[in-house]
Design an enzyme around this catalytic site. Structure first.
Site, PDB file in Angstrom:
ATOM      1  N   ASN A 100      -2.043  -0.268   6.564  1.00 44.32           N
ATOM      2  CA  ASN A 100      -3.880   0.620   6.640  1.00 44.32           C
ATOM      3  C   ASN A 100      -5.052  -0.792   7.590  1.00 44.32           C
ATOM      4  O   ASN A 100      -4.746  -2.023   6.567  1.00 44.32           O
ATOM      5  CB  ASN A 100      -4.953   1.077   5.340  1.00 44.32           C
ATOM      6  N   ASP A 148       1.035  -0.946  -0.372  1.00 43.57           N
ATOM      7  CA  ASP A 148      -0.010   0.338   0.261  1.00 43.57           C
ATOM      8  C   ASP A 148       0.456   1.244   0.074  1.00 43.57           C
ATOM      9  O   ASP A 148       1.443   0.958   0.236  1.00 43.57           O
ATOM     10  CB  ASP A 148      -0.825   0.060   1.245  1.00 43.57           C
ATOM     11  N   ARG A 186      -7.463  12.919   6.380  1.00 44.71           N
ATOM     12  CA  ARG A 186      -7.063  11.694   6.109  1.00 44.71           C
ATOM     13  C   ARG A 186      -8.283  11.087   6.569  1.00 44.71           C
ATOM     14  O   ARG A 186      -8.924   9.712   6.015  1.00 44.71           O
ATOM     15  CB  ARG A 186      -5.795  11.201   6.375  1.00 44.71           C
ATOM     16  N   SER A 218       0.462  -3.565   4.143  1.00 44.99           N
ATOM     17  CA  SER A 218      -0.140  -2.347   4.068  1.00 44.99           C
ATOM     18  C   SER A 218       0.017  -2.505   5.915  1.00 44.99           C
ATOM     19  O   SER A 218      -0.388  -3.367   7.069  1.00 44.99           O
ATOM     20  CB  SER A 218      -1.786  -2.371   4.224  1.00 44.99           C
ATOM     21  N   LYS A 244     -10.212   0.573  -2.607  1.00 47.49           N
ATOM     22  CA  LYS A 244      -9.930  -0.211  -1.967  1.00 47.49           C
ATOM     23  C   LYS A 244     -10.977  -0.178  -0.940  1.00 47.49           C
ATOM     24  O   LYS A 244     -10.654   0.543  -0.532  1.00 47.49           O
ATOM     25  CB  LYS A 244      -8.737  -0.564  -1.306  1.00 47.49           C
ATOM     26  N   THR A 246       1.476   3.175   4.335  1.00 51.66           N
ATOM     27  CA  THR A 246       2.347   2.228   4.483  1.00 51.66           C
ATOM     28  C   THR A 246       3.918   2.773   4.718  1.00 51.66           C
ATOM     29  O   THR A 246       4.859   2.895   5.064  1.00 51.66           O
ATOM     30  CB  THR A 246       2.107   1.362   3.988  1.00 51.66           C
ATOM     31  N   SER A 252      -1.872   0.967  -4.889  1.00 48.12           N
ATOM     32  CA  SER A 252      -2.554   2.271  -3.957  1.00 48.12           C
ATOM     33  C   SER A 252      -3.945   2.581  -5.037  1.00 48.12           C
ATOM     34  O   SER A 252      -4.345   2.701  -5.909  1.00 48.12           O
ATOM     35  CB  SER A 252      -1.635   2.630  -4.007  1.00 48.12           C
ATOM     36  N   ASN A 253      -4.505   2.976  -3.541  1.00 49.39           N
ATOM     37  CA  ASN A 253      -5.996   4.468  -3.786  1.00 49.39           C
ATOM     38  C   ASN A 253      -5.601   5.266  -5.073  1.00 49.39           C
ATOM     39  O   ASN A 253      -6.293   5.814  -5.806  1.00 49.39           O
ATOM     40  CB  ASN A 253      -7.069   4.992  -3.150  1.00 49.39           C
ATOM     41  N   PHE A 288      -8.179  -1.698   7.360  1.00 48.72           N
ATOM     42  CA  PHE A 288      -9.193  -1.902   6.564  1.00 48.72           C
ATOM     43  C   PHE A 288      -8.278  -3.061   5.385  1.00 48.72           C
ATOM     44  O   PHE A 288      -9.090  -3.568   4.731  1.00 48.72           O
ATOM     45  CB  PHE A 288      -9.941  -1.049   6.660  1.00 48.72           C
ATOM     46  N   ASP A 289      -7.371  -2.253   4.784  1.00 50.35           N
ATOM     47  CA  ASP A 289      -6.317  -1.689   3.196  1.00 50.35           C
ATOM     48  C   ASP A 289      -6.140  -4.097   3.734  1.00 50.35           C
ATOM     49  O   ASP A 289      -6.421  -4.675   3.298  1.00 50.35           O
ATOM     50  CB  ASP A 289      -5.551  -1.921   3.411  1.00 50.35           C
TER      51      ASP A 289
HETATM   52  C1  LAC Z   1      -3.307   4.047  -0.525  1.00 53.17           C
HETATM   53  C2  LAC Z   1      -4.347   4.404   0.752  1.00 53.17           C
HETATM   54  C3  LAC Z   1      -5.615   2.983   1.297  1.00 53.17           C
HETATM   55  O1  LAC Z   1      -2.629   4.042  -0.485  1.00 53.17           O
HETATM   56  O2  LAC Z   1      -3.381   4.615   1.659  1.00 53.17           O
HETATM   57  O3  LAC Z   1      -4.166   3.197  -1.674  1.00 53.17           O
END
Ligand code: LAC
Length: 248
Positions: free
Chosen positions: A177, A12, A43, A175, A151, A16, A118-119, A179-180
């Site tokens: 995160n 991520d 954020r 990650s 994601k 991350t 990544s998002n 949730f990720d």
């Molecule tokens: C990303 C977000 C989850 O990099 O921070 O995908």
């Protein structure tokens, strides 16, 4: 867990490899005294907007989401930026600080394919990766943008196999995160969660302060493991622990 054969390590990006808290300097410079609260609301809202837009079927790419969530944040705080100040804050998103252990961790993993999933939109990610020198280390920077969903949708994690030519069972997804990490686990990847704030450190932080700092609230909301019954395969305190896991 049985010894895995890992052929690709996929990271991520925001939170991350890159420290999203590193916007605090520029937000505080723009609005002295507000740096911490801007950073946390921004954020929190940014991620919320990815989920809400995905659910509404109203996808906009992450650069739009990042702008909109900054507008939301400054509006609720009653702050009125000039266009120049707004752009200066936004610009930090393509110059985010790498975590201090990121480059060495990636170097230590040479031998595996290395990528970001990544998002972020392709434009944002490519500039960020270039600005921080990771373009010389990574084999691929994969954006969810081609799927028009964020994601933790399985469609996002599905992008790894065609891009890297590596099966999910041979991918370690990394990650911080939570949730990720859960989304990747639900999809069927091997997962290492970077636990930057342990439960004990979290508990101590509540006791330490006589008022709740925005950062403490953020750590509670986004930096602790979720209760989905989708525990990661590994919990490590920093990126430095990855090479031992993968045994490159
Ligand atoms: C990303 C977000 C989850 O990099 O921070 O995908």
């Amino acid at each position: 867990m049985a010894q895995m054969t890992i052929r690709a390590v996929v990271f991520d990006a925001y939170g991350t490899l890159y420290d999203v808290q590193s916007v605090a300097g520029v937000t505080d410079q723009a609005f002295p005294g507000y740096g911490e609260i801007i950073t946390q609301i921004w954020r929190l809202k940014q991620l919320e907007y990815t989920w809400l837009r995905s659910l509404m079927d109203r996808y906009e790419d992450f650069s739009v989401i990042t702008r909109d969530s900054l507008t939301y944040t400054l509006t609720v705080l009653g702050l009125k930026p000039t266009a120049d100040i707004f752009d200066r804050i936004m610009d930090k998103y393509v110059h985010l600080d790498l975590y201090p252990d990121a480059k060495q961790a990636l170097t230590d993993l040479k031998g595996c394919k290395l990528a970001i999933l990544s998002n972020g939109s392709a434009d944002m990610l490519n500039v960020l990766v270039h600005n921080t020198g990771l373009d010389k280390i990574l084999d691929a920077t994969i954006s969810v943008d081609s799927k028009k969903i964020f994601k933790p949708s399985p469609q996002a994690y599905m992008l790894i196999e065609p891009n890297l030519g590596v099966k999910p069972s041979e991918v370690l997804f990394v990650s911080s995160n939570s949730f990720d990490a859960c989304g990747a686990k639900a999809f069927g990847l091997n997962v290492a969660w970077i636990e930057r704030v342990t439960a004990d450190a979290m508990a101590l932080e509540w006791k330490k302060n006589d008022f709740v700092r925005p950062l403490t609230m953020f750590k509670a909301m986004r930096m602790q493991m979720e209760q989905f019954g989708l525990d990661p395969d590994y919990r490590i305190s920093g990126l430095g622990g990855l090479a031992t896991l993968v045994r490159v």
